[in-house]
Design an enzyme around this catalytic site. Sequence first.
Site, PDB file in Angstrom:
ATOM      1  N   LYS A 228       0.844  -1.210   0.000  1.00  0.00           N
ATOM      2  CA  LYS A 228       0.000   0.000   0.000  1.00  0.00           C
ATOM      3  C   LYS A 228       0.873   1.252   0.000  1.00  0.00           C
ATOM      4  O   LYS A 228       0.604   2.203  -0.725  1.00  0.00           O
ATOM      5  CB  LYS A 228      -0.891  -0.024   1.247  1.00  0.00           C
ATOM      6  CG  LYS A 228      -1.492   1.321   1.621  1.00  0.00           C
ATOM      7  CD  LYS A 228      -2.369   1.232   2.841  1.00  0.00           C
ATOM      8  CE  LYS A 228      -1.692   1.462   4.163  1.00  0.00           C
ATOM      9  NZ  LYS A 228      -1.352   2.849   4.492  1.00  0.00           N
ATOM     10  N   ASN A 229       1.935   1.215   0.822  1.00  0.00           N
ATOM     11  CA  ASN A 229       2.731   2.430   1.002  1.00  0.00           C
ATOM     12  C   ASN A 229       3.719   2.686  -0.136  1.00  0.00           C
ATOM     13  O   ASN A 229       4.446   3.669  -0.103  1.00  0.00           O
ATOM     14  CB  ASN A 229       3.401   2.425   2.372  1.00  0.00           C
ATOM     15  CG  ASN A 229       2.366   2.538   3.487  1.00  0.00           C
ATOM     16  OD1 ASN A 229       1.203   2.858   3.213  1.00  0.00           O
ATOM     17  ND2 ASN A 229       2.761   2.260   4.719  1.00  0.00           N
TER      18      ASN A 229
ATOM     19  N   ARG B 138      -4.236  10.770   3.706  1.00  0.00           N
ATOM     20  CA  ARG B 138      -3.174  11.786   3.734  1.00  0.00           C
ATOM     21  C   ARG B 138      -2.445  11.890   2.393  1.00  0.00           C
ATOM     22  O   ARG B 138      -1.577  12.723   2.209  1.00  0.00           O
ATOM     23  CB  ARG B 138      -2.150  11.422   4.819  1.00  0.00           C
ATOM     24  CG  ARG B 138      -2.627  11.710   6.211  1.00  0.00           C
ATOM     25  CD  ARG B 138      -1.648  11.188   7.228  1.00  0.00           C
ATOM     26  NE  ARG B 138      -0.322  11.750   7.098  1.00  0.00           N
ATOM     27  CZ  ARG B 138       0.034  12.945   7.540  1.00  0.00           C
ATOM     28  NH1 ARG B 138      -0.834  13.703   8.145  1.00  0.00           N
ATOM     29  NH2 ARG B 138       1.267  13.377   7.392  1.00  0.00           N
TER      30      ARG B 138
ATOM     31  N   CYS C  69      -4.915   7.446   9.418  1.00  0.00           N
ATOM     32  CA  CYS C  69      -5.209   6.785  10.688  1.00  0.00           C
ATOM     33  C   CYS C  69      -5.022   7.766  11.829  1.00  0.00           C
ATOM     34  O   CYS C  69      -4.113   8.585  11.807  1.00  0.00           O
ATOM     35  CB  CYS C  69      -4.274   5.600  10.883  1.00  0.00           C
ATOM     36  SG  CYS C  69      -4.921   4.103  10.160  1.00  0.00           S
TER      37      CYS C  69
ATOM     38  N   ASP D  20       4.677   0.045  12.226  1.00  0.00           N
ATOM     39  CA  ASP D  20       3.492  -0.716  11.801  1.00  0.00           C
ATOM     40  C   ASP D  20       3.545  -2.183  12.227  1.00  0.00           C
ATOM     41  O   ASP D  20       2.559  -2.894  12.114  1.00  0.00           O
ATOM     42  CB  ASP D  20       3.361  -0.655  10.269  1.00  0.00           C
ATOM     43  CG  ASP D  20       3.372   0.766   9.777  1.00  0.00           C
ATOM     44  OD1 ASP D  20       2.298   1.362   9.699  1.00  0.00           O
ATOM     45  OD2 ASP D  20       4.468   1.296   9.496  1.00  0.00           O
TER      46      ASP D  20
ATOM     47  N   VAL E  28       7.953   6.535  16.806  1.00  0.00           N
ATOM     48  CA  VAL E  28       7.617   7.205  15.537  1.00  0.00           C
ATOM     49  C   VAL E  28       6.360   8.072  15.674  1.00  0.00           C
ATOM     50  O   VAL E  28       6.346   9.219  15.240  1.00  0.00           O
ATOM     51  CB  VAL E  28       7.457   6.177  14.399  1.00  0.00           C
ATOM     52  CG1 VAL E  28       7.105   6.862  13.081  1.00  0.00           C
ATOM     53  CG2 VAL E  28       8.732   5.354  14.247  1.00  0.00           C
TER      54      VAL E  28
END
Length: 479
Positions: A63-64, A137, A161, A351, A373
Site C-alpha cells: 500500500k505504502n 493523507r 489513521c 506498523d 515514531v
Amino acid sequence: MATRDPSGEGILSTTFDTAPNTAQIAVISDAARAAASVGLTFDRLTIEGGKPLEGTVDVRGAKNLVTKAMVASLLSEDVSVLRDVPDLSDVRVVRGLLEIHGVIVEEGAQPGELRLDTRNVRRAHVREIDAHAGSSRIPILFCGPLLHQLGEAFIPDLGGCRIGDRPIDFHLDALRKFGAIVEKLPAGIRLSAPNGLHGAHIHLPYPSVGATEQVLLTATRAEGTTELRNAAIEPEIMDLIAILQKMGAIISVEPNRVILIEGVKELRGYTHRAIFDRNEAASWASAALATRGNVFVKGAVQEHMMTFLNVFRKVGGEFDVLEDGIRFWHPGGALKPVVIETDVHPGFMTDWQQPLIVALTQADGVSTVHETVYENRFGFTDALLKMGADIRVHPRGFAAPNRRVPRRELEQAAVITGPTPLHGADIVVPDLRGGFSHLIAALTAEGQSTVRNVGIISRGYENFGDKLKALGARFSVEG
Ligand code: EPU
C-alpha cells in the site's frame, strides 16, 4: 447494534458503552467509506477464537508504495503500468483523485494491473478533491506533480489513521524551498509556483517517509540539483526511486541518508511491479505466532523483513525463507519476552508493533515496546486489556539502556506481561494496524469476540475476510 446510513453509504453508528464522541464518529464513517469502496459488505466479524491459523496467504504490492507510484505517474504525460496493485480502499482513494485530475485509470490485462494515462491532466474542483480525499493523507503528495503539470495544487484537510497529530510541516517547508507559495485557506492549503520549481538543499528534521517522497516527487522535474539530507530510506522509498529512474529521473542514494536528485525537464511513463507489502506479511506472521499456527506468506521477501525476522526469532517463532515466500510458525512451547523500539528503516517498523504485541501477551515474561515514531499508537491495547491482557502504557515512555533511537518528545512505551490467556470480547477497531491486531487477538482468544468497524482494515489489507477463511479461521460476518 449497527444502524445503516440512509444514504446507503454504510454504517453510521455502532453501539459504544457510552455515546460515541466526535473522534469515534469520524472513525466509524472512515470505516464505512473504506469498506464501501472495496465492496466490503460487512462491518462486524464474530470470531470464534482459540484455533491456530494454518495455510497460505498471498501478499501483493505494498500500500505504502502503490499509492505513491500512482501519484508518480502524474509527473509524465504518458501511460504508466503498475503491477501487483492490491484492491484496497486507500488505492481507490488515489485512483479517484487521479481521475478527477483527468487521468484515465483502467484495469490492465493481468489481475492487479493498473494502466494510468496522464496525457490529459487538468485542474480539479476543490469540492471534488475534498470529496475524493476522504480521510487519506495521500493528497499532500500530489503537490509537486500538480505544481509541475498545472502550476497549482490544492490540499484539503488531511486525515489518515488517527495515530497522532501527523503534521505536514516538513512537506510544506520543503515545498517552499523549491519555490512554491503556500496559502492556508479555511478549506485546506493552496499552493502555486508562479516562477517554477527549483532544486533546493533540504535537511529534514526527522527522516519522514512522506516528506522524503514529497522531495523526490518534486525534485525530479525541478530545475537544478536537489540535495536531501536525513532522508528516509525505507524499501518502499527505494522502489519509488526505481520507478522514477525508469521514468527518466537522475537520483543517487548516497551514504548517511543523503539523496541527490538532478532535475530533468520531462519524464516518461513507467512499467513496474510493486514491491510486496511487508506490513501485511509481518501481520500474518504475528497472527501465526499468536494463534500457535503455521502460515506461508507467499510473496514475502527476506531482504526487506530482516529486522522483523530477528525479533520474530527472539520471541521464539520459527520461519523458513523459501523461493516464493516465507513460512512462519509457532514451534510449540513458551514464547520469550523481548524489548523492542520502533524506528525508521532499517529499524523495527512502527506498523509491526501492534500485531506483534498480541503475540507478546502470550510470551512468558515482561516485554517492552518503545514507540518512537508516532505519539498515539497504543490505543488498540485498550481492547486487549478488555480481553484479559496485562499491558501498561507509559504515555511519556521511559529511558532504557542501550537505546538505538535517541529519545523523542512524543514517545510512549507499552509493558506487556505474559502469558495471559485472552478471552472473547466486544471490541471496536480504532485504526488500520490496531484493527488487524484486534482480529489477531480475537482469533487467539478462547470464546467468541465481536470485532466492529472492520471496514478500516480494508484500507491496508486486501480481501482479509477471504484470507482468514483460507487459514481456517472460524467467523461469521454481519453488515
Ligand atoms: N512528521 C512531522 N512532520 C511532517 C511529517 C512527519 O512531524 O511534516 C512526523 C510524524 O508526525 C511522525 C514522524 O514524523 O511522528 C514519521 O512520519 P512519516 O512522515 O515518516 O510517516 P508517513 O509518511 O505519514 C508512512 C506510512 C505509515 C508508516 C510511516 C512510518 C504511508 C501512506 N504511510 O507515514 O503507514 O507508519 O510512514 O513508516 O506510507 C500504515 O500503513 O498503517 C501507516 C500508518
